[in-house]
Design a protein around this motif. Structure first.
Motif, PDB file in Angstrom:
ATOM      1  N   VAL A  98      57.055   7.727  73.124  1.00 16.69           N
ATOM      2  CA  VAL A  98      55.851   7.009  72.687  1.00 16.69           C
ATOM      3  C   VAL A  98      54.680   7.333  73.606  1.00 16.69           C
ATOM      4  O   VAL A  98      53.525   7.144  73.238  1.00 16.69           O
ATOM      5  CB  VAL A  98      56.149   5.488  72.662  1.00 16.69           C
ATOM      6  N   LEU A  99      55.002   7.869  74.841  1.00 11.29           N
ATOM      7  CA  LEU A  99      53.884   8.103  75.764  1.00 11.29           C
ATOM      8  C   LEU A  99      53.288   9.501  75.563  1.00 11.29           C
ATOM      9  O   LEU A  99      52.449   9.941  76.348  1.00 11.29           O
ATOM     10  CB  LEU A  99      54.382   7.933  77.206  1.00 11.29           C
ATOM     11  N   THR A 100      53.762  10.213  74.514  1.00 14.23           N
ATOM     12  CA  THR A 100      53.093  11.496  74.219  1.00 14.23           C
ATOM     13  C   THR A 100      52.192  11.264  73.000  1.00 14.23           C
ATOM     14  O   THR A 100      52.478  10.376  72.203  1.00 14.23           O
ATOM     15  CB  THR A 100      54.160  12.544  73.846  1.00 14.23           C
ATOM     16  N   PRO A 101      51.121  12.049  72.840  1.00 15.19           N
ATOM     17  CA  PRO A 101      50.202  11.784  71.723  1.00 15.19           C
ATOM     18  C   PRO A 101      50.932  11.776  70.378  1.00 15.19           C
ATOM     19  O   PRO A 101      50.820  10.808  69.613  1.00 15.19           O
ATOM     20  CB  PRO A 101      49.180  12.921  71.795  1.00 15.19           C
ATOM     21  N   TRP A 102      51.724  12.825  70.134  1.00 19.56           N
ATOM     22  CA  TRP A 102      52.391  12.863  68.812  1.00 19.56           C
ATOM     23  C   TRP A 102      53.394  11.704  68.738  1.00 19.56           C
ATOM     24  O   TRP A 102      53.596  11.103  67.682  1.00 19.56           O
ATOM     25  CB  TRP A 102      53.114  14.200  68.602  1.00 19.56           C
TER      26      TRP A 102
END
Lengths: 218, 401, 224, 171, 384
Positions: free
Chosen positions: B219-223
């Protein structure tokens, strides 16, 4: 931005959720059976008949069965039967009294018009709201005995109004005494005139139709 | 099952295993696998049954508190016995089946719905060692189990032989089918990045922390964040929750396809809805929020199943919070949101995840370029499609006479 | 805004064949009304709506009124000169006259554009039994649609030209028109603990036994 | 023969026979779905997890909806379907058709050498190898299927939208 | 002008072009979102509404026949039961009509108290309407509970003044029954001061919400010409842009002394009707501030007014005020006896429903529920 309105809404509900724990304005429930809501003084629910003292309720009933309230009551839920004889009332005058005074509380809508039109302050509004019964007929038809409540009770539930009514009644009583004293004095002043002059009819029962202008507190 | 136990385990972590071995110890070896799977089934049913019970109570209490009132507090202490009271009420209520109703389908619909929503819970890793069935295609199994819910809703609507139920069944089908697509498409990037369909691999792929306190959760990556938001929106629609609870919208078609149900069957439908909600939230936690991974290294001592439960409960409270706030979408807006907004965005998110995995090697300044590109691919189309979606809709200013 | 008299004159000028009279209103509100004959009712209403000076574009209120037959006692005083040159004698002759009843519909018209009103329009039916049709003003003002249906439902005035004349408040199988003065209530009397006046009479008819609710009356077990 | 295999086979055959003989169309459609579920169990028993879940997802999830909608949109659903008179030549043609199909299938089954060993085949295929196989040599097949599905999807959208143009009045 | 009657070309055009078999659904009288016992027989083509027949009469008590049976004063408590959300404005409308019939004047203080109570009732009614409308949109009770929280504060004020929360029976011909004491005025002042804060929070929750805007904008549009011709009054009329507010048009009571503005909409759809009511609430708070500040002393009741034996001269009168739901009027014909000869109520909710079908044609069932909610009807007043 697309979702900003929704986020704003979520913020408001969150504020209310947290507020309900510390802010009394955001927690409005009164948990009824344990905590009773404090009724305002003007609250009215179902009329009752005022008696001067609690010891002899039927004797000191203020009501003189003039049947004004029976005529004026919009849903026609009061039933009165006059008495044949007369009985002295609080300030000694001979008055008719109601043999039957029944109010059908299944029809009465507590609109307090009977209180407004009663010239003798004999009927006032009560503050009872826990009067559920299982019977549809008899229990809802309150007769004279069930309706009569003492003046002290009236002072309990409507203090300011009761005080005004008592003040006005006391003033009327004083005025009635002065008039009686003046009449007695006048009669004493002319005993020499021969008696054949027709004796003025005794003070006829004040016709109940003279309506007192509804005092500001009625 | 689990081959070896990593040595540096706190005994709390291995506690469920000790219990399991103690119980299966009494049985002969040949029945070992049967005992373990039975035990897993019993534990899951008990845990999620209780969670369902107290979720209904939590929902009513939180909804109450949001609306400045206490919520149920009469049964038991602070209303804790309310779920059991509801249960008894549901069981004792008469189960009315309309005369023309198709008795077989009428009975089968809730049963099928509950069974399918429970099946999905088998592949979710609740803790480091708490996994009922370690399938290689766990994610695919989860959505295969969830696929039959449409069938059950249709059967409920059709079997009741009632005008309202028929209309509501059609709406429910349209909604479930149009939101199945974004649901699956938002999961594909996770499978692509983790390189496996098995839920344990996905959770392991999210292990480890940079600088000790930033977890590698998807969840902490943009996608990952875009995928998580779209997965949650689709999950809301799949479990017929707040902005999308069209089928049983009280303000229109009474109780939708539930109109002709009463007694325990009606309660079964709600149980199925809550299990569906728990299942989808559990899958969201596994895919995007790092399953049972702890958020920071030094918090590792808290057992893994505690972290999983904490994340699951926050998601469920989010469901309830949204239900308390948002009004309902109309049928055509709902399907337009799915086809014209969510599906394109999930496809773009797929491309974005592909770019993210290809550019894994970039380091130094290129690291920030990688983040910038990924963020623009997420935010840009969102704003464009958002403006297209809300074309004729804007707050207005008013003149005064 | 013009006075009713001015409006009447312009209407008579505009519609030569019509009869328009001003009905004077006795109360201090001085809202005098225009009695219009049924034949030209709708044209006049259209005129009142489209006339640039009046522009009465809102029919705010449609009311039905029931005027039953009234026995009017007229006393005509005639002074007869005394042939003997004495004081003239005044003879009062009382003549009884039955004034025919009618059903009346009153329209209160206002102008939203020019912010004035009310102009009160009245139309009367021939009598209360068969000639009870009046022209419907729904094509002129859409607000009359439901209100005229209510007048039809409660008074029995038939509006020709009304797009959908049905009963609106009572159920379709209901026969009589309840707001008429001569409406007889159905005899569905239920026990009332405090009957008096006409209800007392009805109570005696249904439950002859208990004279008056002296004591709390026990409801009769035998159903009436 | 293995007990579970017999059970699954019985489930498949029973639901197929029942589906063919039921009077109520919706019941037969749902029994057909039961049949597909039986096939999915068979794959599971045979150890091909991926195919089983794909079968469950695609058939029970999506194609069952297509069947049910087709059944729903036929006009006279609940009333008795008017049974055509079973004239002699109808019966004959039905039997001949059935026999022909059965013959072809029987020949195909008998001629192919089947390994009837009931035990599970050696090592179930791992997901990774399956993926590589699909993306590797079989990539062309996957792409063709993808194009075919997209074309059918677009066709459906065009058909649906042309129907909607008929009564444009959406708010 | 376009023929807008139900049988007219515009409506028939929509009827003729439907195809496929129609589904007739009867919504009500026992339906959670019809605001009481009101029934709509809706003919659906799939999702779209093709025909909508409203059915009334389930709560018909023949209020007007009762009015002819009792004295003028006897009807006053019955007016509370008309629009049971706004009993104070019903009382005032009846009092205005009787005062016009008998030519009674009302003392200054009573006029101010009447304005204060009417504006409090407007706040109460519009807050409740916004709550009910959002409840129909699908919010599970949250806006409604906030609306009821504020409504309870206003009802407590009414209870401590007139004796009953909703059945106030407070106005008399020629003034008011009870003179509001000082502590009551202080509590009223604190309520009014806190109201804008509540309105801001309420608007933050609803007005900007994309789903609310999507559900209500462009739904149930009403043209200005059709609205005026159909006798629509109140916020629904002003939402179409027609500047018709009786407080400005008639200037009754002491309204000309207060400066306040009348918000006007442009599209006449559900969103405009909701926003007009919210903006009107802000204006009402302004009026209340000015009225509470300028409340004069003096008698609350015209001493000349007789309570019993009230026999107005033979004649008729039509009195009307701007109630929260629209123009509520009373038309009285007196023949000199203590009972009115004809006692007619002009019910705004009943007449605003005339064009419900025109607004709902072409929309879906979910929209019809919201359109009905935005028209703001109370069945006590519709069925009388």
């Amino acid at each position: 931005m697309l979702g900003s309105g929704i986020l704003q809404g979520l913020a408001v509900t969150a504020k209310n959720f947290l507020g309900s724990y510390h802010d009394p304005a955001r927690y409005t429930t009164v948990e009824y059976p344990e905590v009773k809501q404090q009724l305002p003084e003007a609250f009215r629910n179902f009329p009752f008949l005022v008696t001067e003292n609690a010891t002899d309720p039927m004797g000191t009933l203020r009501c003189v069965a003039c049947q004004i309230c029976e005529k004026e009551c919009p849903p026609q839920c009061i039933f009165i039967e006059k008495s044949k004889d007369k009985k002295p009332d609080a300030n000694g005058k001979l008055q008719i009294y109601p043999v039957v005074f029944a109010i059908d509380t299944s029809v009465c809508m507590s609109c307090q018009i009977c209180v407004e039109v009663c010239p003798f302050d004999a009927i006032k509004m009560d503050q009872v709201y826990e009067i559920a019964t299982t019977d549809r007929f008899d229990a809802l038809l309150l007769n004279r005995e069930q309706l009569a409540k003492p003046n002290e009770y009236f002072h309990q539930i409507h203090p300011t109004e009761a005080a005004e009514v008592d003040a006005r009644l006391a003033a009327d009583r004083k005025a009635a005494e002065e008039k009686a004293k003046a009449a007695a004095a006048a009669k004493a002043a002319l005993p020499a005139k021969p008696a054949p002059a027709p004796v003025a009819k005794p003070a006829v029962v004040p016709p109940p139709t003279a309506p007192q202008s509804p005092g500001p507190a009625a | 099952m689990i081959a070896t136990l990593p040595p540096a385990e706190s005994w709390l972590e291995r506690f469920p295993l000790l219990v399991r071995d103690w119980i299966t110890g009494h049985l002969p070896e040949s029945l070992g696998w049967l005992a373990v799977s039975l035990l897993a089934i019993v534990v899951i049913l008990a845990a999620f049954g209780l969670l369902f019970a107290y979720l209904t109570l939590a929902e009513r209490k939180i909804l109450g508190r949001i609306q400045n009132r206490p919520g149920p507090n009469r049964t038991g202490w602070f209303g804790l016995l309310q779920p059991f009271a509801d249960g008894i009420k549901a069981v004792t209520k008469e189960d009315v089946v309309p005369r023309e109703a198709d008795a077989v389908l009428h009975f089968l619909a809730p049963v099928l719905l509950v069974a399918m929503s429970l099946l999905g819970l088998a592949v979710i890793p609740f803790g480091r060692h708490l996994l009922a069935a370690n399938l290689e295609a766990g994610v695919l199994y989860f959505f295969a189990a969830g696929a039959a819910t449409e069938l059950a809703v249709f059967m409920a609507g059709w079997a009741s032989h009632n005008k309202y139920s028929l209309l509501a069944a059609m709406r429910a089908l349209a909604q479930l089918i149009s939101y199945e697509l974004p649901l699956l498409l938002s999961v594909v990037p996770v499978v692509m990045l983790a390189g496996s369909l098995s839920t344990t691999h996905i959770v392991d792929a999210q292990g480890g922390w940079t600088f000790g306190w930033i977890p590698h959760w998807h969840v902490l990556t943009p996608w990952g964040f875009a995928g998580f938001v779209m997965f949650m929106i689709a999950a809301l629609a799949e479990s017929n929750r707040s902005p999308f609870d069209l089928p049983e919208a009280e303000s229109e078609l009474i109780a939708g396809h539930l109109t002709e149900y009463s007694g325990f069957k009606y309660a079964l439908f709600f149980m199925a809805e809550y299990f569906g909600m728990c299942g989808l939230s559990a899958m969201a936690v596994t895919l995007f929020l790092g399953g049972w991974q702890a958020p920071c290294a030094f918090l590792e001592f808290i057992p893994s199943y505690v972290w999983f439960t904490a994340k699951l409960l926050t998601l469920l409270l989010g469901f309830i919070w949204i239900r308390a706030t948002l009004p309902r979408l109309r049928m055509d807006q709902l399907t337009r949101l799915a086809w014209k907004f969510l599906v394109p965005l999930t496809l773009l998110n797929l491309a974005n995840a592909a770019f993210w995995s290809l550019s894994a090697g970039w380091s130094g300044p290129m690291h920030w370029v990688r983040w910038a590109i990924a963020l623009t691919v997420v935010v840009g189309p969102f704003l464009l499609l958002g403006r297209a979606l809300t074309a004729g809709v804007a707050p207005r200013t008013y003149r005064y006479a | 805004m013009e006075t009713p008299e001015q409006i009447r004159d312009r209407l008579l000028a505009r519609f030569p064949g019509a009869q328009v009279t001003v009905v004077v209103n006795g109360s201090p509100s001085a809202q005098h009304s225009l009695l219009v004959d049924a034949a030209h009712g709708r044209e006049m209403a259209g005129f009142l709506r489209d006339d640039p000076v009046l522009k009465l574009d809102q029919c705010s209120n449609v009311t039905g009124v029931d005027w039953p037959e009234k026995e009017v006692v007229e006393t005509r005083k005639t002074t007869v000169p005394d042939p003997a040159g004495g004081t003239p004698k005044i003879i009062e002759e009382k003549s009884k006259r039955i004034e025919p009843g009618c059903l009346e519909v009153v329209y209160h018209l206002f102008s939203v554009a020019l912010r004035h009103g009310p102009v009160v329009l009245r139309m009367r039916t021939g009598n209360r039994t068969d000639a009870v049709t009046l022209p419907s003003l729904t094509p002129v003002w859409r607000s009359c649609e439901f209100q005229e249906r209510e007048v039809f439902d409660l008074f029995g005035v038939k509006f020709d030209g009304h797009p959908d004349l049905r009963r609106i408040l009572m159920w379709d199988a209901f026969k009589d028109h309840p707001m008429r003065k001569d409406y007889v209530e159905p005899d569905d009397y239920e026990w009332e603990p405090t009957p008096h006046g006409d209800v007392l009479a009805k109570a005696k008819k249904h439950f002859p036994a208990p004279a008056a609710p002296a004591a709390a009356p026990t409801p009769p077990t035998a159903t009436a | 023969m293995n007990l579970t295999f017999a059970l699954i086979a019985f489930l498949i055959l029973a639901s197929a026979v029942l589906a063919a003989t039921r009077r109520d169309l919706i019941h037969s459609a749902l029994l057909l779905v039961g049949n597909w579920l039986g096939v999915a169990f068979f794959y599971l028993w045979a150890g091909a997890e991926f195919v089983a879940f794909a079968q469950a997802l695609v058939y029970v999830g999506a194609i069952s909806m297509v069947v049910l909608f087709a059944v729903l949109l036929t006009r006279r659903m609940r009333t008795e379907l008017p049974l055509l008179v079973a004239t002699r030549d109808r019966v004959v043609s039905a039997v001949l058709g059935g026999a022909a199909v059965f013959g072809v299938l029987a020949v195909a089954v008998l001629r192919t050498p089947l390994d009837t060993n009931p035990a599970k085949p050696a090592g179930s295929v791992s997901m990774l190898s399956l993926g590589q196989q699909l993306m590797g040599p079989q990539a062309a097949a996957v792409l063709i299927v993808g194009v075919l599905l997209t074309v059918s999807l677009l066709g459906a959208v065009v058909l649906a939208s042309s129907d909607a143009d008929g009564k444009e009045g959406a708010p | 002008m376009q023929d807008l009657s139900p049988g007219g070309a515009h409506v028939r055009a929509v009827h003729d072009e439907f195809h496929g078999d129609l589904l007739e659904v009867s919504m009500g009288p026992h339906h959670p979102s019809t605001h009481g016992v009101f029934r709509m027989v809706v003919t659906l083509d799939g999702e779209r509404i093709v025909k909508l027949k409203p059915v009334f009469g389930y709560l018909h008590r023949n209020h007007e026949k009762l009015g002819e049976g009792t004295s003028y004063l006897g009807s006053m408590p019955y007016t509370d039961r008309l629009d049971y959300l706004c009993s104070m404005t019903n009382n005032w409308a009846y009092a205005v009509a009787v005062e016009k019939l008998a030519g009674l004047t009302v003392p200054e203080r009573a006029e101010y108290v009447r304005v204060i109570l009417a504006e409090l009732t407007r706040l109460l009614n519009h807050t409740c309407l916004a709550g009910f409308l959002m409840q129909d949109c699908g919010c599970s009770g949250t806006p409604l509970m906030y609306a009821f929280r504020e409504r309870e504060k206003i009802l407590d004020l009414f209870e401590s003044l007139s004796g009953s929360r909703m059945m106030c029976n407070y106005q008399r011909f020629g003034g008011c029954r009870v003179d509001p004491p000082a502590d009551w005025l202080a509590r009223a002042q604190t309520l009014v001061d806190g109201y804008t804060a509540f309105l801001d929070e309420f608007e933050a929750l609803l007005t900007g919400n994309e789903i609310v805007m999507a559900r209500t904008q462009g739904v149930g549009c009403m043209s200005a010409a059709l609205a005026v011709s159909a006798g629509v009054t109140g916020p629904a009329l002003r939402a179409t842009g027609v500047a018709h507010d009786l407080r400005k048009v008639d200037g009754y009571g002491v309204y000309p002394r207060f400066n306040f503005r009348v918000p006007l909409g442009a599209h006449g759809d559900v969103y405009d009707r909701y926003m007009i009511r919210v903006l009107e609430m802000r204006e009402s708070v302004g009026i209340l501030q000015q009225a509470l500040a300028g409340l004069p002393g003096g008698p609350i009741m015209n001493p000349a007014a007789k309570l019993r034996g009230f026999r107005p001269k033979a004649g008729e009168a039509y009195g009307r005020i701007e109630g929260p739901k629209g123009e509520i009027g009373f038309y009285l014909i007196s023949d000199g006896s203590p009972n009115p000869w004809r006692y007619r109520v002009r019910p705004p909710s009943f007449i605003n429903l005339t064009i419900l079908e025109d607004m709902c044609l072409g929309h879906t069932v979910a929209d019809a529920v919201i359109i009905l909610g935005s028209v703001d009807i109370v069945l006590g007043e519709v069925d009388r």
